[in-house]
Design a protein around this motif. Structure first.
Motif, PDB file in Angstrom:
ATOM      1  N   PRO A   5       5.251 -15.202   4.573  1.00  0.00           N
ATOM      2  CA  PRO A   5       4.677 -14.643   4.013  1.00  0.00           C
ATOM      3  C   PRO A   5       4.334 -14.925   2.884  1.00  0.00           C
ATOM      4  O   PRO A   5       4.355 -15.334   1.552  1.00  0.00           O
ATOM      5  CB  PRO A   5       5.036 -12.913   3.351  1.00  0.00           C
ATOM      6  CG  PRO A   5       6.394 -12.863   3.713  1.00  0.00           C
ATOM      7  CD  PRO A   5       7.002 -14.411   5.048  1.00  0.00           C
ATOM      8  N   ASP A  19      -0.254  -2.517   0.711  1.00  0.00           N
ATOM      9  CA  ASP A  19      -0.809  -3.320   1.712  1.00  0.00           C
ATOM     10  C   ASP A  19      -0.358  -4.923   2.218  1.00  0.00           C
ATOM     11  O   ASP A  19      -0.451  -4.896   3.584  1.00  0.00           O
ATOM     12  CB  ASP A  19      -2.396  -3.254   1.393  1.00  0.00           C
ATOM     13  CG  ASP A  19      -2.991  -3.849   2.241  1.00  0.00           C
ATOM     14  OD1 ASP A  19      -3.213  -3.217   3.145  1.00  0.00           O
ATOM     15  OD2 ASP A  19      -3.987  -4.841   1.815  1.00  0.00           O
ATOM     16  N   HIS A  20      -0.293  -5.575   1.248  1.00  0.00           N
ATOM     17  CA  HIS A  20       0.699  -7.103   1.756  1.00  0.00           C
ATOM     18  C   HIS A  20       2.040  -6.558   2.038  1.00  0.00           C
ATOM     19  O   HIS A  20       2.103  -7.283   3.179  1.00  0.00           O
ATOM     20  CB  HIS A  20       0.561  -7.187  -0.110  1.00  0.00           C
ATOM     21  CG  HIS A  20       1.616  -8.362  -0.155  1.00  0.00           C
ATOM     22  ND1 HIS A  20       1.237  -9.856   0.524  1.00  0.00           N
ATOM     23  CD2 HIS A  20       2.976  -8.864  -0.119  1.00  0.00           C
ATOM     24  CE1 HIS A  20       2.265 -10.718   0.468  1.00  0.00           C
ATOM     25  NE2 HIS A  20       3.114 -10.229  -0.040  1.00  0.00           N
ATOM     26  N   LEU A  22       2.201  -4.188   4.226  1.00  0.00           N
ATOM     27  CA  LEU A  22       2.748  -3.953   5.785  1.00  0.00           C
ATOM     28  C   LEU A  22       1.610  -5.061   6.273  1.00  0.00           C
ATOM     29  O   LEU A  22       2.113  -5.474   7.389  1.00  0.00           O
ATOM     30  CB  LEU A  22       1.712  -2.992   5.760  1.00  0.00           C
ATOM     31  CG  LEU A  22       2.123  -1.627   5.075  1.00  0.00           C
ATOM     32  CD1 LEU A  22       1.540  -0.055   5.485  1.00  0.00           C
ATOM     33  CD2 LEU A  22       3.677  -1.019   5.822  1.00  0.00           C
ATOM     34  N   ARG A  23       0.838  -5.973   5.999  1.00  0.00           N
ATOM     35  CA  ARG A  23       0.229  -6.859   6.653  1.00  0.00           C
ATOM     36  C   ARG A  23       1.644  -8.172   6.984  1.00  0.00           C
ATOM     37  O   ARG A  23       2.009  -8.459   8.365  1.00  0.00           O
ATOM     38  CB  ARG A  23      -0.979  -7.703   6.278  1.00  0.00           C
ATOM     39  CG  ARG A  23      -1.790  -6.245   5.759  1.00  0.00           C
ATOM     40  CD  ARG A  23      -2.641  -7.249   4.239  1.00  0.00           C
ATOM     41  NE  ARG A  23      -3.668  -6.388   4.172  1.00  0.00           N
ATOM     42  CZ  ARG A  23      -5.181  -6.030   4.824  1.00  0.00           C
ATOM     43  NH1 ARG A  23      -5.637  -7.227   5.647  1.00  0.00           N
ATOM     44  NH2 ARG A  23      -5.610  -5.626   4.782  1.00  0.00           N
ATOM     45  N   ALA A  24       2.229  -8.291   5.846  1.00  0.00           N
ATOM     46  CA  ALA A  24       3.804  -9.240   5.871  1.00  0.00           C
ATOM     47  C   ALA A  24       4.143  -9.386   7.033  1.00  0.00           C
ATOM     48  O   ALA A  24       5.088  -9.602   7.736  1.00  0.00           O
ATOM     49  CB  ALA A  24       4.359  -9.677   4.482  1.00  0.00           C
ATOM     50  N   ASP A  26       3.877  -6.913   9.773  1.00  0.00           N
ATOM     51  CA  ASP A  26       3.915  -7.358  10.717  1.00  0.00           C
ATOM     52  C   ASP A  26       3.024  -8.710  11.261  1.00  0.00           C
ATOM     53  O   ASP A  26       3.629  -8.860  12.112  1.00  0.00           O
ATOM     54  CB  ASP A  26       2.279  -6.740  11.129  1.00  0.00           C
ATOM     55  CG  ASP A  26       2.144  -5.193  11.061  1.00  0.00           C
ATOM     56  OD1 ASP A  26       3.021  -4.624  11.409  1.00  0.00           O
ATOM     57  OD2 ASP A  26       0.278  -4.751  10.051  1.00  0.00           O
ATOM     58  N   GLY A  27       3.269  -9.449  10.687  1.00  0.00           N
ATOM     59  CA  GLY A  27       3.162 -10.650  11.135  1.00  0.00           C
ATOM     60  C   GLY A  27       5.169 -11.329  11.200  1.00  0.00           C
ATOM     61  O   GLY A  27       5.378 -12.646  12.111  1.00  0.00           O
ATOM     62  N   ARG A 157       6.534   1.648  11.319  1.00  0.00           N
ATOM     63  CA  ARG A 157       5.782   0.042  11.202  1.00  0.00           C
ATOM     64  C   ARG A 157       7.039  -0.394  11.818  1.00  0.00           C
ATOM     65  O   ARG A 157       6.732  -0.928  12.806  1.00  0.00           O
ATOM     66  CB  ARG A 157       4.476  -0.491  10.236  1.00  0.00           C
ATOM     67  CG  ARG A 157       3.932  -1.046  10.622  1.00  0.00           C
ATOM     68  CD  ARG A 157       3.033  -1.108  11.188  1.00  0.00           C
ATOM     69  NE  ARG A 157       1.928  -0.648  10.368  1.00  0.00           N
ATOM     70  CZ  ARG A 157       1.000  -1.415   9.847  1.00  0.00           C
ATOM     71  NH1 ARG A 157       0.885  -2.348  10.067  1.00  0.00           N
ATOM     72  NH2 ARG A 157      -0.105  -0.738   9.196  1.00  0.00           N
TER      73      ARG A 157
END
Ligand code: SME
Length: 164
Positions: A5, A19-20, A22-24, A26-27, A157
């Motif tokens: 990430p 926010d960062h 959660l995106r990381a 997901d990846g 998540r």
């Protein structure tokens, strides 16, 4: 298979940091439901991203006990009864526990003498308790309500993405 990430911005405020994260996450979990793989990468992501931690990882419910799962940090206590420690309190109440000073918490289990603050977030699938996410810090008062909300979203998540 997945690229590392992107690093979080060094001056990230807590909302941007979560926010960062959660995106990381997901990846990292995209296309993968294996619980060990996903929990291991989630622990590594938290430990590498959130400042001021000395332990980040999971305890999983096995019968009437919590058993240590994937984590980053020093070796930790293996089994925790549900009536013990901050982890047991979070598991029993099924609610996030934020402890500013673990030495003032009755029954706190000291796995690493460096720990002063702790946050424990239950892993829930509906009403079912699966385990807990546990972060420790040497910094007294390290964890805020905002950390609690961010980590609850992170845990939700992760549970949704994994065959736990
Ligand atoms: N301190 C925790 C035990 C787990 S370690 O911190 C990794 C507790 O009191 O539940």
């Amino acid at each position: 298979m997945h690229p590392a990430p992107a690093p979080a911005p060094a001056d990230a405020d807590p909302a941007a940091l979560y926010d960062h994260l959660l995106r990381a996450l997901d990846g990292l979990v995209a296309g993968e439901r294996d619980p060990i793989a996903n929990l291991a990468n989630a622990a590594a992501l938290l430990y590498a991203t959130l400042p001021g931690l000395n332990w980040a990882g999971f305890y999983l419910l096995r019968g009437a006990e919590l058993v240590v799962g994937p984590f980053q940090g020093r070796p930790a206590c293996v089994r925790i009864a549900l009536d013990r420690g901050v982890c047991g309190a979070a598991a029993r109440a099924r609610r996030t526990q934020i402890v500013a000073d673990v030495h003032a918490f009755p029954g706190h289990i000291a796995c690493d003498a460096a720990s002063n603050a702790e946050i424990v977030v239950p892993l829930l699938r509906g009403d079912r308790l699966l385990g807990v996410l546990d972060l420790d810090s040497p910094l007294p008062g390290r964890f805020s309500e905002e950390d609690g909300r961010g980590l609850e979203a992170f845990a939700a998540r992760l549970v949704a993405a994994s065959d736990l």
